[in-house]
Structures are given as structure tokens and as C-alpha cells.
Design an enzyme around this catalytic site. Structure first.
Site, PDB file in Angstrom:
ATOM      1  N   TYR A  86      -0.730 -10.456 -41.713  1.00 39.06           N
ATOM      2  CA  TYR A  86      -1.881  -9.672 -41.214  1.00 39.06           C
ATOM      3  C   TYR A  86      -1.539  -9.031 -39.877  1.00 39.06           C
ATOM      4  CZ  TYR A  86      -6.109  -8.858 -38.463  1.00 39.06           C
ATOM      5  OH  TYR A  86      -7.047  -8.298 -37.615  1.00 39.06           O
ATOM      6  N   ASP A  99     -16.100   3.424 -46.726  1.00 37.05           N
ATOM      7  CA  ASP A  99     -15.739   2.030 -46.970  1.00 37.05           C
ATOM      8  C   ASP A  99     -15.395   1.833 -48.443  1.00 37.05           C
ATOM      9  OD1 ASP A  99     -16.502  -0.822 -45.223  1.00 37.05           O
ATOM     10  OD2 ASP A  99     -16.019  -0.972 -47.365  1.00 37.05           O
ATOM     11  N   VAL A 131     -10.161 -28.571 -40.860  1.00 38.37           N
ATOM     12  CA  VAL A 131      -9.486 -28.195 -39.607  1.00 38.37           C
ATOM     13  C   VAL A 131      -7.980 -28.124 -39.866  1.00 38.37           C
ATOM     14  CG1 VAL A 131      -8.958 -28.969 -37.250  1.00 38.37           C
ATOM     15  CG2 VAL A 131     -11.255 -29.327 -38.215  1.00 38.37           C
ATOM     16  N   THR A 177      -6.078  -5.801 -32.741  1.00 35.25           N
ATOM     17  CA  THR A 177      -6.378  -7.214 -32.516  1.00 35.25           C
ATOM     18  C   THR A 177      -5.457  -7.835 -31.465  1.00 35.25           C
ATOM     19  OG1 THR A 177      -6.216  -9.378 -33.609  1.00 35.25           O
ATOM     20  CG2 THR A 177      -4.920  -7.627 -34.580  1.00 35.25           C
ATOM     21  N   ASP A 178      -5.961  -8.848 -30.779  1.00 36.61           N
ATOM     22  CA  ASP A 178      -5.113  -9.566 -29.805  1.00 36.61           C
ATOM     23  C   ASP A 178      -4.027 -10.377 -30.518  1.00 36.61           C
ATOM     24  OD1 ASP A 178      -6.550 -11.723 -30.879  1.00 36.61           O
ATOM     25  OD2 ASP A 178      -7.254 -12.475 -28.940  1.00 36.61           O
ATOM     26  N   GLU A 179      -4.181 -10.493 -31.834  1.00 36.70           N
ATOM     27  CA  GLU A 179      -3.238 -11.262 -32.638  1.00 36.70           C
ATOM     28  C   GLU A 179      -1.843 -10.625 -32.657  1.00 36.70           C
ATOM     29  OE1 GLU A 179      -5.461 -13.011 -35.641  1.00 36.70           O
ATOM     30  OE2 GLU A 179      -3.760 -13.663 -36.782  1.00 36.70           O
ATOM     31  N   LYS A 230      -1.227  -5.052 -38.725  1.00 32.43           N
ATOM     32  CA  LYS A 230      -2.006  -4.418 -37.645  1.00 32.43           C
ATOM     33  C   LYS A 230      -1.068  -3.809 -36.598  1.00 32.43           C
ATOM     34  CE  LYS A 230      -5.894  -4.324 -37.261  1.00 32.43           C
ATOM     35  NZ  LYS A 230      -6.890  -3.347 -37.786  1.00 32.43           N
TER      36      LYS A 230
HETATM   37  P1  NAD Z   1     -14.171  -7.287 -42.381  1.00 35.53           P
HETATM   38  O1  NAD Z   1     -13.144  -7.910 -43.255  1.00 35.53           O
HETATM   39  O2  NAD Z   1     -15.484  -7.940 -42.203  1.00 35.53           O
HETATM   40  O3  NAD Z   1     -14.461  -5.791 -42.882  1.00 35.53           O
HETATM   41  C1  NAD Z   1     -13.458  -4.897 -43.271  1.00 35.53           C
HETATM   42  C2  NAD Z   1     -14.149  -3.695 -43.932  1.00 35.53           C
HETATM   43  O4  NAD Z   1     -13.126  -2.745 -44.277  1.00 35.53           O
HETATM   44  C3  NAD Z   1     -14.870  -4.057 -45.225  1.00 35.53           C
HETATM   45  O5  NAD Z   1     -16.132  -3.423 -45.256  1.00 35.53           O
HETATM   46  C4  NAD Z   1     -13.964  -3.515 -46.323  1.00 35.53           C
HETATM   47  O6  NAD Z   1     -14.650  -3.151 -47.496  1.00 35.53           O
HETATM   48  C5  NAD Z   1     -13.370  -2.307 -45.612  1.00 35.53           C
HETATM   49  N1  NAD Z   1     -12.064  -1.902 -46.184  1.00 35.53           N
HETATM   50  C6  NAD Z   1     -10.988  -2.688 -46.484  1.00 35.53           C
HETATM   51  N2  NAD Z   1     -10.002  -1.948 -46.984  1.00 35.53           N
HETATM   52  C7  NAD Z   1     -10.423  -0.663 -46.995  1.00 35.53           C
HETATM   53  C8  NAD Z   1      -9.841   0.569 -47.369  1.00 35.53           C
HETATM   54  N3  NAD Z   1      -8.585   0.627 -47.871  1.00 35.53           N
HETATM   55  N4  NAD Z   1     -10.550   1.704 -47.240  1.00 35.53           N
HETATM   56  C9  NAD Z   1     -11.828   1.661 -46.745  1.00 35.53           C
HETATM   57  N5  NAD Z   1     -12.436   0.525 -46.375  1.00 35.53           N
HETATM   58  C10 NAD Z   1     -11.748  -0.618 -46.491  1.00 35.53           C
HETATM   59  O7  NAD Z   1     -13.442  -7.047 -40.998  1.00 35.53           O
HETATM   60  P2  NAD Z   1     -13.933  -7.246 -39.486  1.00 35.53           P
HETATM   61  O8  NAD Z   1     -13.772  -8.659 -39.112  1.00 35.53           O
HETATM   62  O9  NAD Z   1     -15.227  -6.557 -39.299  1.00 35.53           O
HETATM   63  O10 NAD Z   1     -12.770  -6.435 -38.731  1.00 35.53           O
HETATM   64  C11 NAD Z   1     -12.902  -5.027 -38.516  1.00 35.53           C
HETATM   65  C12 NAD Z   1     -11.694  -4.525 -37.765  1.00 35.53           C
HETATM   66  O11 NAD Z   1     -11.590  -5.209 -36.518  1.00 35.53           O
HETATM   67  C13 NAD Z   1     -10.369  -4.778 -38.489  1.00 35.53           C
HETATM   68  O12 NAD Z   1      -9.538  -3.654 -38.288  1.00 35.53           O
HETATM   69  C14 NAD Z   1      -9.792  -6.001 -37.806  1.00 35.53           C
HETATM   70  O13 NAD Z   1      -8.390  -6.005 -37.865  1.00 35.53           O
HETATM   71  C15 NAD Z   1     -10.296  -5.810 -36.391  1.00 35.53           C
HETATM   72  N6  NAD Z   1     -10.499  -7.049 -35.613  1.00 35.53           N
HETATM   73  C16 NAD Z   1     -11.244  -8.077 -36.121  1.00 35.53           C
HETATM   74  C17 NAD Z   1     -11.479  -9.207 -35.333  1.00 35.53           C
HETATM   75  C18 NAD Z   1     -12.283 -10.383 -35.833  1.00 35.53           C
HETATM   76  O14 NAD Z   1     -12.281 -11.425 -35.183  1.00 35.53           O
HETATM   77  N7  NAD Z   1     -13.007 -10.268 -36.933  1.00 35.53           N
HETATM   78  C19 NAD Z   1     -10.940  -9.270 -34.035  1.00 35.53           C
HETATM   79  C20 NAD Z   1     -10.175  -8.188 -33.566  1.00 35.53           C
HETATM   80  C21 NAD Z   1      -9.976  -7.071 -34.359  1.00 35.53           C
HETATM   81  O1  DAU Z   2      -7.716 -12.799 -32.765  1.00 37.87           O
HETATM   82  C1  DAU Z   2      -8.350 -11.796 -33.503  1.00 37.87           C
HETATM   83  C2  DAU Z   2      -8.255 -12.140 -34.967  1.00 37.87           C
HETATM   84  O2  DAU Z   2      -9.127 -13.249 -35.160  1.00 37.87           O
HETATM   85  C3  DAU Z   2      -8.667 -11.005 -35.906  1.00 37.87           C
HETATM   86  O3  DAU Z   2      -7.755  -9.939 -35.749  1.00 37.87           O
HETATM   87  C4  DAU Z   2      -8.677 -11.467 -37.356  1.00 37.87           C
HETATM   88  O4  DAU Z   2      -9.152 -10.429 -38.204  1.00 37.87           O
HETATM   89  C5  DAU Z   2      -9.591 -12.669 -37.469  1.00 37.87           C
HETATM   90  O5  DAU Z   2      -9.524 -13.185 -38.783  1.00 37.87           O
HETATM   91  C6  DAU Z   2      -9.184 -13.740 -36.469  1.00 37.87           C
HETATM   92  O6  DAU Z   2      -7.912 -14.349 -36.809  1.00 37.87           O
HETATM   93  P1  DAU Z   2      -7.700 -15.943 -36.660  1.00 37.87           P
HETATM   94  O7  DAU Z   2      -6.606 -16.359 -37.545  1.00 37.87           O
HETATM   95  O8  DAU Z   2      -7.633 -16.339 -35.227  1.00 37.87           O
HETATM   96  O9  DAU Z   2      -9.139 -16.401 -37.186  1.00 37.87           O
HETATM   97  P2  DAU Z   2      -9.645 -17.462 -38.275  1.00 37.87           P
HETATM   98  O10 DAU Z   2     -11.138 -17.363 -38.263  1.00 37.87           O
HETATM   99  O11 DAU Z   2      -8.955 -17.354 -39.564  1.00 37.87           O
HETATM  100  O12 DAU Z   2      -9.190 -18.832 -37.581  1.00 37.87           O
HETATM  101  C7  DAU Z   2      -9.589 -19.171 -36.263  1.00 37.87           C
HETATM  102  C8  DAU Z   2      -8.926 -20.500 -35.930  1.00 37.87           C
HETATM  103  O13 DAU Z   2      -9.479 -21.523 -36.763  1.00 37.87           O
HETATM  104  C9  DAU Z   2      -7.435 -20.509 -36.177  1.00 37.87           C
HETATM  105  O14 DAU Z   2      -6.776 -21.329 -35.210  1.00 37.87           O
HETATM  106  C10 DAU Z   2      -7.315 -21.165 -37.562  1.00 37.87           C
HETATM  107  C11 DAU Z   2      -8.462 -22.157 -37.555  1.00 37.87           C
HETATM  108  N1  DAU Z   2      -9.034 -22.437 -38.901  1.00 37.87           N
HETATM  109  C12 DAU Z   2      -9.422 -21.380 -39.657  1.00 37.87           C
HETATM  110  C13 DAU Z   2      -9.926 -21.587 -40.923  1.00 37.87           C
HETATM  111  C14 DAU Z   2     -10.358 -20.411 -41.786  1.00 37.87           C
HETATM  112  C15 DAU Z   2      -9.134 -23.731 -39.354  1.00 37.87           C
HETATM  113  O15 DAU Z   2      -8.788 -24.690 -38.635  1.00 37.87           O
HETATM  114  N2  DAU Z   2      -9.631 -23.947 -40.607  1.00 37.87           N
HETATM  115  C16 DAU Z   2     -10.023 -22.925 -41.413  1.00 37.87           C
HETATM  116  O16 DAU Z   2     -10.458 -23.198 -42.572  1.00 37.87           O
END
Ligand code: NAD
Ligand code: DAU
Length: 329
Positions: free
Chosen positions: A142, A31, A198, A116-118, A146
Site C-alpha cells: 500500500y 468514485d 491486536v 499518507t505519512d506511511e 502511494k
Molecule cells: P476509503 O478506502 O474509505 O475510500 C476510498 C474511496 O476511493 C472509496 O470510495 C472507493 O470506492 C474509491 N475508489 C477506489 N478505487 C477507485 C478508483 N480506481 N476510481 C475511483 N474511485 C476509487 O479511503 P480513506 O480512508 O477515505 O482514504 C482516502 C485517501 O486518503 C486515500 O488516498 C488514502 O491513501 C489517504 N489517507 C488515508 C488515511 C486514513 O487513515 N484513512 C490517512 C492518510 C491518507
Molecule cells: O498512517 C496513515 C495510514 O493509516 C493510511 O494511509 C492508511 O490508509 C490507513 O489504513 C492507516 O494505515 P495503518 O496500517 O496505520 O492503519 P490500520 O488501521 O490498518 O492499523 C492501525 C494500527 O493497528 C497498526 O499498527 C496495525 C494495528 N492493527 C490493525 C488492525 C486492522 C491491529 O493491531 N489489529 C488489526 O486488526
């Protein structure tokens, strides 16, 4: 098995590392410890830790010595930050993935890319949920990064025969999520009596997936999934404003904190995925968003100020100002 968990100090990666270690697997974490990485997330998890960048081939060689598989969580993950500056997203999410794939290729390792589903982009309200065959239509930088990482995976499978696959998880929630994302941001702001910003009308819809169910899905795909395939990991679909109202109920915060602010540019209205392919492998989510999942998460943040208060100072404050000061006026 000895498994390299890249990004293992982040939110989902640290839960996954814990989940593997509890089953007696050997865990190695690589990491970079960006703003989102936090070694405290790995407290109590038996693992070898390597501080380094997945885009640095030498760091990857050192960390991957003796491993049987790589599960890549390392990424820049926040959509709003990708809108402020996309370059780091390309370096980690695309180039970093390619460096890991090269290593998997030369050492014949199994490789799972956590995506991600995104990547499917907006799903119209009257359209069916996306299957793994649906086209990739990224909206944000983003999501595009991905999708770029995923395409590298499929190219390495086809061209070099690498044993690699992809999971596409939905919006994940649970303890230790960095408080820039919607749920932890709104929960911690509500607990502090701060505004809840929001975006737009708040009628966007996301699928909410508990982090433990996401990790179980990734593990199943790692063990049973086929090379060259993608697997959706979905959750329960809810409108953002519905979620905000639940957070207000659970924290006891005032509805006056809710502020509708300028929308996110390019904001996707809805994500929806069909997870039947993973269900066919045997995936059964154990957590319900409405019955326990969200409530337990809110309680974790209530009880864990020592985890999030230090994060919400310093650099985080500067990010918050850039992202929200003008919006909140
Ligand atoms: P996060 O942002 O909490 O953690 C990311 C981690 O990656 C951190 O520990 C950071 O230090 C490390 N990192 C970043 N750049 C790096 C690099 N160049 N080399 C090594 N380490 C590095 O992320 P998360 O929410 O835990 O997401 C993890 C994975 O799951 C990501 O690939 C994200 O795209 C995917 N994902 C997240 C969500 C979500 O809702 N959070 C949903 C679907 C998929
Ligand atoms: O769908 C999976 C993805 O979900 C992951 O791949 C991403 O890493 C993760 O960040 C997340 O993306 P979203 O853009 O869906 O998540 P976020 O938490 O940023 O926002 C969720 C919803 O809430 C979205 O419709 C935007 C809204 N939002 C978010 C923030 C931060 C607000 O309305 N206000 C806010 O301040």
C-alpha cells in the site's frame, strides 16, 4: 470553485465533499464504488455524482468537465488487503493518479494528491518526527503504491509544469470509516462482544488525526500550498494498546476480548510527522484524541448500527475470515 473530489464516496473524501459543499463550493464526485465506497456517506451533501474509475481517461474527462481543481482521495487504502493482493493498489494508486495528472496537465487544473505519512515507513522511537524532506521508505505494498503516486505528481510538476502538490496525512479517525481499519474494527467488535485482534505486542505507535482536522489541512494546502511541495498533516501519537484500553473503557466491553495474534508482515512500529510547514500556512487542529475525539467517534458507532451492520455482512465477512480466522484459531 468547482472541485472534483475523486474517491468522494469513501471515508475522508465524503467528509471533504461535505466540508466544501458547506462553504458553498460546487462539488463533483468521481468514485468507482469499490467495497469501501458508499453513496450513503454523501447523504445531504449537494454534489454531482459520477460512477467511474480514475484509471479510465474517458470517465475522468466526463467527470472533470468545467472543474477548476482535482483533489484525489481515490485509492485502495488498506495495508492488510495490500499484503493479500497488491495489484489493484498499483492500478488505482499509481496508474489512476497518472491518468488524473494527465488530465490536469492538458486542462491546466490545480491538482492535490492526498497521500499518507506511511510513505516515510518506520520511525525509530528515539528518532525525531519526519519532515517533508525525510526519505520515503515504504514498507507495505500500500505504502509503496502511494509513494509511486506521489512521485508521479512531482515528476509532472517538474516536467510539464503542472500546478500540483501532495499532503501526507496521519491515521485518520471519525464517523463513517470502513470497519476494516483498526479503530472502527475494534469499536464495532467491542460493541458486538467479538474478539479484538491486536497484531503482535500492540506496542506500535500511530498519530491519530480527526477527519475534520485532516479535511481542513487538505483544504488549506489546496488554497495556499505551493506546487511541487508536500505537506505533513499529523495527529496525536499513541501506542495501540493504549487506544485499545480506551475503547474498552468507552464501550464497557470486557478486556477478555483482547487477543494478541500473529503480527502483520512488515509491520511499521511507529509513524511520526512534523506538521510545522502546514502550521506555518495557518493550520490549527480543533480536535483532541483524548478529550472528545475518540469518545465522540465511539458514540457515533454506538448510534449508527444502521450504517455499519449491513457493511459487516456479505463480502466483508469473507474478507474477515481470510484475514483473521487462522490468526484467531
Ligand atoms: P476509503 O478506502 O474509505 O475510500 C476510498 C474511496 O476511493 C472509496 O470510495 C472507493 O470506492 C474509491 N475508489 C477506489 N478505487 C477507485 C478508483 N480506481 N476510481 C475511483 N474511485 C476509487 O479511503 P480513506 O480512508 O477515505 O482514504 C482516502 C485517501 O486518503 C486515500 O488516498 C488514502 O491513501 C489517504 N489517507 C488515508 C488515511 C486514513 O487513515 N484513512 C490517512 C492518510 C491518507
Ligand atoms: O498512517 C496513515 C495510514 O493509516 C493510511 O494511509 C492508511 O490508509 C490507513 O489504513 C492507516 O494505515 P495503518 O496500517 O496505520 O492503519 P490500520 O488501521 O490498518 O492499523 C492501525 C494500527 O493497528 C497498526 O499498527 C496495525 C494495528 N492493527 C490493525 C488492525 C486492522 C491491529 O493491531 N489489529 C488489526 O486488526
Amino acid at each position: 470553485m468547482r472541485i472534483l473530489v475523486t474517491g468522494g464516496a469513501g471515508f475522508i473524501g465524503s467528509h471533504f465533499a461535505r466540508h466544501l459543499a458547506e462553504q458553498g463550493e460546487e462539488v463533483v464526485v468521481l468514485d468507482k464504488l469499490t467495497y469501501a465506497g458508499n453513496r450513503a456517506n454523501l447523504e445531504g451533501v449537494e454534489h454531482d455524482f459520477h460512477h467511474g474509475d480514475i484509471a479510465d481517461p474517458e470517465a475522468v474527462v466526463r467527470a472533470a468537465e468545467g472543474v477548476d481543481a482535482i483533489v484525489n482521495f481515490a485509492a485502495e487504502t488498506h495495508v492488510d488487503r495490500s499484503i493479500l493482493g497488491p495489484a489493484d493498489f498499483i492500478l488505482t494508486d499509481v496508474l489512476g493518479t497518472q491518468v488524473l495528472l494527465d488530465h490536469a496537465r492538458h486542462h491546466r487544473l490545480r491538482f492535490l494528491q492526498v497521500s499518507t505519512d506511511e510513505v516515510y515507513g518506520d520511525v525509530p522511537l528515539d528518532a525525531p518526527a519526519c519532515t517533508e524532506e525525510s526519505p520515503l521508505r515504504s514498507s507495505s505494498p500500500y505504502s509503496a503504491s502511494k509513494a509511486g503516486g506521489e512521485l508521479q505528481v512531482f515528476a509532472y510538476v517538474r516536467t510539464y509544469g503542472v500546478d500540483a502538490l501532495v499532503t501526507r496525512g496521519a491515521n485518520t479517525y471519525g464517523p463513517r470509516q470502513y470497519p476494516e481499519k483498526f479503530l472502527p474494527l475494534f469499536i464495532t467488535n467491542a460493541l458486538d462482544g467479538e474478539s479484538l485482534p491486536v497484531y503482535g505486542d500492540g506496542k506500535q505507535r500511530r498519530e491519530w488525526l480527526h477527519v475534520a482536522d485532516h479535511c481542513a489541512g487538505i483544504e488549506l494546502a489546496l488554497r495556499k500550498g505551493k506546487a511541487g511541495e508536500a505537506y505533513n498533516i499529523g495527529g496525536q501519537e499513541r501506542e495501540n494498546m493504549e487506544v485499545v484500553r480506551r475503547i474498552l473503557d468507552l464501550t464497557g466491553a470486557s478486556p477478555d476480548l483482547v487477543r494478541h495474534v500473529d503480527d502483520r508482515p512488515g509491520h511499521d512500529r511507529r509513524y511520526a510527522v512534523d506538521s510545522s510547514k502546514l502550521h506555518d500556512l495557518g493550520w490549527q487542529p480543533q480536535h483532541s484524541f483524548d478529550q472528545g475525539g475518540l469518545e465522540e467517534t465511539v458514540h457515533w458507532y454506538m448510534a449508527s448500527r444502521d450504517w455499519w451492520e449491513p457493511i459487516k455482512s456479505g463480502d466483508y465477512r469473507r474478507y474477515y475470515e481470510t484475514q483473521y480466522a487462522a490468526r484467531l484459531g
